[in-house]
Design an enzyme around this catalytic site. Sequence first.
Site, mmCIF file in Angstrom:
data_model
loop_
_atom_site.group_PDB
_atom_site.id
_atom_site.type_symbol
_atom_site.label_atom_id
_atom_site.label_comp_id
_atom_site.label_asym_id
_atom_site.label_seq_id
_atom_site.Cartn_x
_atom_site.Cartn_y
_atom_site.Cartn_z
ATOM 1 N N ASP A 177 16.315 27.442 -7.773
ATOM 2 C CA ASP A 177 15.826 26.094 -7.443
ATOM 3 C C ASP A 177 16.655 25.621 -6.248
ATOM 4 O OD1 ASP A 177 14.678 23.561 -7.526
ATOM 5 O OD2 ASP A 177 15.820 22.888 -9.283
ATOM 6 N N HIS A 232 13.182 18.835 -16.897
ATOM 7 C CA HIS A 232 11.847 18.980 -16.292
ATOM 8 C C HIS A 232 10.978 19.823 -17.236
ATOM 9 C CE1 HIS A 232 8.781 18.891 -13.398
ATOM 10 N NE2 HIS A 232 9.254 19.680 -12.458
ATOM 11 N N CYS A 277 10.591 26.835 -9.115
ATOM 12 C CA CYS A 277 9.714 25.706 -9.469
ATOM 13 C C CYS A 277 9.020 25.126 -8.245
ATOM 14 C CB CYS A 277 10.512 24.635 -10.201
ATOM 15 S SG CYS A 277 11.984 24.105 -9.307
ATOM 16 N N ARG A 333 7.934 10.182 -13.661
ATOM 17 C CA ARG A 333 8.898 11.004 -12.913
ATOM 18 C C ARG A 333 9.900 10.061 -12.259
ATOM 19 N NH1 ARG A 333 8.641 15.747 -8.417
ATOM 20 N NH2 ARG A 333 8.152 16.880 -10.319
HETATM 21 N N1 NVA Z 1 15.856 20.306 -9.211
HETATM 22 C C1 NVA Z 1 14.764 19.863 -8.380
HETATM 23 C C2 NVA Z 1 13.457 20.216 -9.018
HETATM 24 C C3 NVA Z 1 12.241 19.864 -8.207
HETATM 25 C C4 NVA Z 1 10.959 20.216 -8.878
HETATM 26 C C5 NVA Z 1 14.874 18.369 -8.164
HETATM 27 O O1 NVA Z 1 15.135 17.650 -9.127
HETATM 28 O O2 NVA Z 1 14.721 17.928 -7.026
HETATM 29 N N1 CP Z 2 7.877 21.840 -9.311
HETATM 30 C C1 CP Z 2 7.609 20.538 -9.135
HETATM 31 O O1 CP Z 2 7.845 19.700 -10.003
HETATM 32 O O2 CP Z 2 7.047 20.253 -7.933
HETATM 33 P P1 CP Z 2 6.780 18.798 -7.348
HETATM 34 O O3 CP Z 2 8.115 18.184 -7.068
HETATM 35 O O4 CP Z 2 5.984 19.053 -6.104
HETATM 36 O O5 CP Z 2 6.005 18.000 -8.367
#
Ligand code: NVA
Ligand code: CP
Length: 314
Positions: A231, A135, A272, A108
């Site tokens: 989101d 994602h 999410c 990640r």
């Molecule tokens: N768009 C958000 C998703 C988090 C799961 C981010 O990248 O922070």
């Molecule tokens: N939805 C999601 O990816 O959550 P986290 O950022 O907590 O892993």
Amino acid sequence: MAINLRGRSFLTLKDFTSREIAYLLDLSMDLKRKKRAGIKGDLLENKNVALIFEKSSTRTRCAFTVACIDEGAHPEFLGKNDIHLGKKEDVQDTARVLGRMFDGIQFRGFSQDLVEALAKHSGVPVWNGLTDAYHPTQILADFLTIQEAFGKLKGLKLVYIGDGRNNMANSLMIGAAKVGMHCTIAAPESLFPEASLVEEVRAIAAETGAKIVLESDPKKAVKDADAIYTDVWASMGEEDKVADRIALLTPYQVNSELMSATGNSETIFLHCLPANKGQEVTEEVFESSRSLVFDEAENRLHTIKAVMVATLGK
Ligand code: NVA
Ligand code: CP
């Protein structure tokens, strides 16, 4: 022909056919039933799994960790200050070292190129746990939740509302096109998805019958929606954009009025998570009976387990 994903990486849903996505969802349901029945598994026995996190995480980290342990693997968390990746060592070298020691790698972070380089040089399956661009493991959990609610995916209408250029919007469009689900991105025009991605996704959609629509009027966008998805307005790494996004996206908040504008009392709400309640969604919608966000969060575990079992398991 039987589906076999052994040895494959999971970097974007673009790389997977609709049959392969359906297979991963079926496997997720099997693994969910097994977990609910309290049956301990051994499908990942003797496997060592590296979990690299440049960005923070609750669901993804916990899902990978618990999924490993449920099926007999050893998860090793590697936080951004724990390893040399991208600082004292280039990605090719870190990838080659990790590939000699681990059987699979979750990454990640920020860069999609980096997760792709890890996959290219490590020689083991690499799973994208979120980048700025995509994602993909989240989409499997979202689709499992939608399938549980409606018994199908094809032909439904999913509306994603908010920042149309982020990893969630991109991945939902790709996933929806693959499975034949109509997908509307509701956003101000300045936050519409990249034209090149829309073109690519529409080419996929032409084969499955999905309609991919961009719409700047939120009420028009949600008409007849089966699922409304939102989101955060500023993703991880965009902390400096919060004020601009609040100004741009306040008309796109998911509130009871917008839920009513679907004209469909059965519309479900998805996110999410983590959520910024009071911004992209009201507390009222988030806590309503139409909100399936915690089923969706639980489904991260079963779907991530399915990805690891399918690509690495016995
Ligand atoms: N768009 C958000 C998703 C988090 C799961 C981010 O990248 O922070
Ligand atoms: N939805 C999601 O990816 O959550 P986290 O950022 O907590 O892993």
